[in-house]
Design a protein around this motif. Structure first.
Motif, mmCIF file in Angstrom:
data_model
loop_
_atom_site.group_PDB
_atom_site.id
_atom_site.type_symbol
_atom_site.label_atom_id
_atom_site.label_comp_id
_atom_site.label_asym_id
_atom_site.label_seq_id
_atom_site.Cartn_x
_atom_site.Cartn_y
_atom_site.Cartn_z
ATOM 1 N N LEU A 1 -2.614 12.052 1.235
ATOM 2 C CA LEU A 1 -1.669 10.997 0.843
ATOM 3 C C LEU A 1 -0.595 10.818 1.905
ATOM 4 C CD1 LEU A 1 -1.202 11.710 -2.984
ATOM 5 C CD2 LEU A 1 -2.383 9.772 -1.934
ATOM 6 N N THR A 2 -0.112 11.916 2.477
ATOM 7 C CA THR A 2 0.893 11.824 3.533
ATOM 8 C C THR A 2 0.350 11.090 4.744
ATOM 9 O OG1 THR A 2 1.941 13.883 2.801
ATOM 10 C CG2 THR A 2 2.399 13.161 5.052
ATOM 11 N N LEU A 3 -0.915 11.323 5.080
ATOM 12 C CA LEU A 3 -1.535 10.626 6.204
ATOM 13 C C LEU A 3 -1.586 9.124 5.953
ATOM 14 C CD1 LEU A 3 -3.113 10.543 8.863
ATOM 15 C CD2 LEU A 3 -5.180 11.101 7.561
ATOM 16 N N ASP A 4 -2.056 8.719 4.782
ATOM 17 C CA ASP A 4 -2.119 7.289 4.460
ATOM 18 C C ASP A 4 -0.726 6.676 4.373
ATOM 19 O OD1 ASP A 4 -4.829 7.498 4.414
ATOM 20 O OD2 ASP A 4 -5.016 7.531 2.230
ATOM 21 N N TYR A 5 0.227 7.431 3.842
ATOM 22 C CA TYR A 5 1.602 6.940 3.723
ATOM 23 C C TYR A 5 2.216 6.716 5.100
ATOM 24 C CZ TYR A 5 6.353 6.713 1.720
ATOM 25 O OH TYR A 5 7.607 6.315 1.321
ATOM 26 N N ALA A 6 2.013 7.670 6.002
ATOM 27 C CA ALA A 6 2.558 7.530 7.358
ATOM 28 C C ALA A 6 1.911 6.359 8.078
ATOM 29 C CB ALA A 6 2.345 8.829 8.133
ATOM 30 N N ARG A 7 0.603 6.168 7.897
ATOM 31 C CA ARG A 7 -0.067 5.037 8.536
ATOM 32 C C ARG A 7 0.471 3.713 8.016
ATOM 33 N NH1 ARG A 7 -6.314 7.339 8.340
ATOM 34 N NH2 ARG A 7 -6.274 8.406 10.365
ATOM 35 N N ALA A 8 0.671 3.615 6.702
ATOM 36 C CA ALA A 8 1.181 2.374 6.130
ATOM 37 C C ALA A 8 2.608 2.102 6.608
ATOM 38 C CB ALA A 8 1.129 2.434 4.602
ATOM 39 N N LEU A 9 3.460 3.126 6.600
ATOM 40 C CA LEU A 9 4.841 2.933 7.041
ATOM 41 C C LEU A 9 4.922 2.616 8.532
ATOM 42 C CD1 LEU A 9 6.862 5.666 5.108
ATOM 43 C CD2 LEU A 9 6.617 3.240 4.589
ATOM 44 N N SER A 10 3.983 3.119 9.312
ATOM 45 C CA SER A 10 4.001 2.820 10.749
ATOM 46 C C SER A 10 3.806 1.327 10.995
ATOM 47 C CB SER A 10 2.919 3.621 11.471
ATOM 48 O OG SER A 10 1.626 3.168 11.123
ATOM 49 N N MET A 11 3.041 0.647 10.125
ATOM 50 C CA MET A 11 2.823 -0.785 10.263
ATOM 51 C C MET A 11 4.077 -1.574 9.897
ATOM 52 S SD MET A 11 -0.235 -1.265 11.364
ATOM 53 C CE MET A 11 -1.827 -0.454 11.479
ATOM 54 N N VAL B 1 0.836 -1.200 0.000
ATOM 55 C CA VAL B 1 0.000 0.000 0.000
ATOM 56 C C VAL B 1 0.873 1.253 0.000
ATOM 57 C CG1 VAL B 1 -1.718 1.303 1.310
ATOM 58 C CG2 VAL B 1 -1.901 -1.179 1.148
ATOM 59 N N ALA B 2 1.911 1.262 0.838
ATOM 60 C CA ALA B 2 2.813 2.415 0.900
ATOM 61 C C ALA B 2 3.514 2.640 -0.434
ATOM 62 C CB ALA B 2 3.840 2.206 2.011
ATOM 63 N N ALA B 3 3.898 1.555 -1.113
ATOM 64 C CA ALA B 3 4.559 1.687 -2.409
ATOM 65 C C ALA B 3 3.635 2.327 -3.436
ATOM 66 C CB ALA B 3 5.029 0.321 -2.895
ATOM 67 N N GLN B 4 2.359 1.935 -3.433
ATOM 68 C CA GLN B 4 1.402 2.529 -4.373
ATOM 69 C C GLN B 4 1.140 3.995 -4.041
ATOM 70 O OE1 GLN B 4 0.199 1.129 -7.210
ATOM 71 N NE2 GLN B 4 1.652 -0.502 -6.692
ATOM 72 N N ILE B 5 1.039 4.312 -2.760
ATOM 73 C CA ILE B 5 0.829 5.708 -2.370
ATOM 74 C C ILE B 5 2.019 6.558 -2.780
ATOM 75 C CG2 ILE B 5 0.553 7.266 -0.408
ATOM 76 C CD1 ILE B 5 -0.945 5.016 1.014
ATOM 77 N N ARG B 6 3.215 6.047 -2.554
ATOM 78 C CA ARG B 6 4.420 6.797 -2.913
ATOM 79 C C ARG B 6 4.496 7.022 -4.420
ATOM 80 N NH1 ARG B 6 10.016 6.702 -3.931
ATOM 81 N NH2 ARG B 6 11.217 7.922 -2.413
ATOM 82 N N LYS B 7 4.114 6.003 -5.188
ATOM 83 C CA LYS B 7 4.114 6.133 -6.642
ATOM 84 C C LYS B 7 3.160 7.228 -7.079
ATOM 85 C CE LYS B 7 2.737 3.612 -10.807
ATOM 86 N NZ LYS B 7 2.159 2.335 -11.313
ATOM 87 N N ARG B 8 1.945 7.234 -6.509
ATOM 88 C CA ARG B 8 0.967 8.252 -6.887
ATOM 89 C C ARG B 8 1.454 9.640 -6.484
ATOM 90 N NH1 ARG B 8 0.091 4.316 -8.678
ATOM 91 N NH2 ARG B 8 -1.795 3.090 -9.012
ATOM 92 N N ALA B 9 1.994 9.764 -5.289
ATOM 93 C CA ALA B 9 2.399 11.076 -4.800
ATOM 94 C C ALA B 9 3.587 11.633 -5.577
ATOM 95 C CB ALA B 9 2.733 10.994 -3.312
ATOM 96 N N VAL B 10 4.558 10.781 -5.898
ATOM 97 C CA VAL B 10 5.745 11.245 -6.610
ATOM 98 C C VAL B 10 5.390 11.660 -8.027
ATOM 99 C CG1 VAL B 10 7.979 10.518 -7.524
ATOM 100 C CG2 VAL B 10 7.348 9.949 -5.185
ATOM 101 N N THR B 11 4.473 10.939 -8.664
ATOM 102 C CA THR B 11 4.100 11.268 -10.037
ATOM 103 C C THR B 11 3.040 12.356 -10.113
ATOM 104 O OG1 THR B 11 2.491 9.455 -10.022
ATOM 105 C CG2 THR B 11 4.670 8.984 -10.900
ATOM 106 N N MET B 12 2.340 12.632 -9.024
ATOM 107 C CA MET B 12 1.339 13.704 -9.016
ATOM 108 C C MET B 12 1.804 14.817 -8.079
ATOM 109 S SD MET B 12 -2.305 11.633 -9.211
ATOM 110 C CE MET B 12 -2.080 10.714 -7.694
ATOM 111 N N ALA B 13 1.456 14.698 -6.839
ATOM 112 C CA ALA B 13 1.887 15.663 -5.823
ATOM 113 C C ALA B 13 1.545 15.102 -4.457
ATOM 114 C CB ALA B 13 1.203 17.023 -6.028
ATOM 115 N N TRP B 14 2.400 15.400 -3.484
ATOM 116 C CA TRP B 14 2.109 14.999 -2.118
ATOM 117 C C TRP B 14 1.048 15.932 -1.551
ATOM 118 C CZ3 TRP B 14 3.359 10.698 0.319
ATOM 119 C CH2 TRP B 14 4.468 9.963 -0.114
ATOM 120 N N THR B 15 0.007 15.341 -0.988
ATOM 121 C CA THR B 15 -1.052 16.095 -0.330
ATOM 122 C C THR B 15 -1.164 15.612 1.116
ATOM 123 O OG1 THR B 15 -2.798 14.507 -0.900
ATOM 124 C CG2 THR B 15 -2.305 16.246 -2.513
ATOM 125 N N PRO B 16 -1.795 16.394 1.989
ATOM 126 C CA PRO B 16 -1.946 15.924 3.371
ATOM 127 C C PRO B 16 -2.649 14.575 3.472
ATOM 128 C CG PRO B 16 -2.417 18.261 3.247
ATOM 129 C CD PRO B 16 -2.229 17.798 1.833
#
Length: 469
Positions: A412-422, A395-410
């Motif tokens: 996406l950052t929230l979901d990314y942090a939650r996934a990485l915390s696991m 999940v984190a890999a897909q979020i990072r892909k979307r954010a890097v190719t589009m833009a980081w938003t709060p």
């Protein structure tokens, strides 16, 4: 996925095992190509029913332990279990209709993802948008290949997917082994000067206190020292009542009743005093007429920015954060080195260098080597397998892909942090957690039965015996 694995495992861990990664990568690549070619003639030699049974067993196990998850982990498990069960059912269907439905679903997913990536690349125009546009076109073509019947009339859909999975997995391992073979710093952390500053030490920092556990059954307590990601969601940070736009107001922006756009905010706070919160020095006009122009990650949209001093000051001047994500397993020394370099540049860009991208960069610097650090100097292949078996990694890999190719938003950052915390603070395996709970209840029941028996014996001994005649 390659960069995320390099971040979470660290260069030192991967460099010591680059030969094994290279061998496994080539084996997966060869097997994947063989499975893909075998499916082209329609005469399948691949045991497709075996894949269906694996998916069915995995779905049943996932759904059986899904209730034991916490928050987003529970929802992810339910989604994974239902998706795997639906896929297994379509494979077991075995006729033309099952293969057709599965092919259409997979093809539409590829086409939708490719169109989304291509659109974002053309709108945002970030530094390497042409590369992402090429990958998007390839993904669209792959989706069209899945939908059209040639050459197997949909019988080869599952082997195509299995073969593609092996091919991409093998290629990723080969790329990791090739990159880390001679590296001394981690280029996966955004490839700028701050990356080199954040990677001056090895994966396992001997100066950092050893972790007392390797897995936790929940997030850190409020009084427990932990890295904290603060997020002000677009809806939560709006000054007026917002209009309801599903998904858009969660991940992009919210529009209030006056037409004012709110994009939210993100910040990162460490117990050691580091606070990463980038904001434009002068308020940006975010009216609908100018917002489309500001989305481009070009240099003409760069404006002066300012870093906020601390969370208490920012929360008092604005409002408390809407939600928080807290992580125990991080490296404060790496975060400090990253922050020392990153804060020298105060440039702000709405899509390329904003509050969310700054927090994501700092989070990756702090979590570098987190998966290997759980086991210290004794980290072996088990750390890699444990990380790959964590659904949140994908999940984190897909979020990072979307954010890097589009833009980081709060959002996406929230979901990314939650996934990485696991991944950084892994939870117990679902089946293991359920087994422990069952054993605990069994032991408690036995103790209760023994206590009741002992009380009955004591009560019986206190009763006077009947008088003899």
């Amino acid at each position: 996925m390659v960069k995320l694995m390099m971040i979470l495992l660290g260069v030192d861990y991967l460099r010591d095992r680059w030969r094994g990664l290279m061998v496994v990568g080539w084996l997966l690549l060869i097997v994947g190509i063989g499975v893909f070619i075998d499916a082209l003639d329609g005469a399948l030699g691949f045991p497709i029913s075996f894949v269906a049974w694996l998916l069915l067993i995995e779905s049943m196990l996932t759904l059986a332990v899904a209730w034991a998850g916490v928050g987003g982990q529970r929802r992810l498990r339910y989604a994974k279990g239902i998706a795997f069960m639906l896929t297994a059912a379509l494979i077991f269907e075995g006729n033309h209709h099952g293969h057709f439905i599965l092919s259409i679903l997979i093809g539409i997913a590829f086409i939708f993802d490719g169109l989304l990536q291509a659109t974002s690349a053309l709108v945002v125009r970030y530094r390497r948008y042409r590369v992402a546009l090429g990958f998007a076109i390839f993904e669209i073509l792959l989706g069209i290949f899945m939908i059209q019947p040639y050459p197997t009339h949909y019988k080869g859909t599952v082997p195509y997917c299995v073969g593609a999975f092996f091919i991409f997995a093998g290629w990723n391992l080969i790329m990791i082994a090739t990159r880390v073979r001679k590296l001394t710093s981690n280029p996966a952390i955004w490839g700028d000067a701050s990356a080199e500053a954040a990677s001056e030490t090895g994966t396992f920092d001997q100066t950092r206190p050893a972790l007392q556990a390797r897995e936790w059954d929940g997030p850190p307590a409020d009084d427990e020292p932990a890295l904290t990601v603060h997020v002000w969601t677009p809806v939560g940070s709006s000054k007026a009542e917002t209009q309801w736009h599903p998904i858009v107001d969660r991940y992009i922006a919210a529009v209030d009743r006056n037409g004012v756009i709110s994009t939210g905010h993100a910040a990162l706070e460490s117990p050691q005093g580091v606070y990463v919160s980038l904001y434009p020095a002068a308020e940006i006009d975010r009216s609908p007429d100018d917002f489309a122009r500001l989305l481009r990650a070009t240099r003409e949209n760069d404006v002066p920015g300012v870093f906020q001093p601390s969370y208490p000051i920012e929360a008092k001047a604005w409002c408390p954060s809407t939600t928080r994500v807290r992580i125990r397993n991080f490296d404060p020394a790496r975060l400090e080195r990253f922050w020392r370099t990153y804060r020298e540049d105060t440039t702000y860009n709405l899509t390329h260098r904003n509050c969310s991208s700054s927090v994501s960069r700092a989070l990756e610097a702090a979590l570098e080597g987190a998966a290997g650090r759980l086991y210290g100097a004794r980290a072996g292949w088990g750390a890699l397998f444990r990380m790959l078996a964590t659904p949140e990694l994908w999940v984190a890999a897909q979020i990072r892909k979307r954010a890097v190719t589009m833009a980081w938003t709060p959002g996406l950052t929230l979901d990314y942090a939650r996934a990485l915390s696991m991944v950084a603070d892994p939870r117990p395996y679902g089946w293991l957690k359920v087994a422990r709970m069952a054993l605990g209840k069994m032991r408690a029941s036995r103790r209760a039965w023994r206590d009741e028996g002992a009380q009955a014996l004591r009560a019986g001994s206190k009763v006077d015996p009947p008088a003899s005649v």
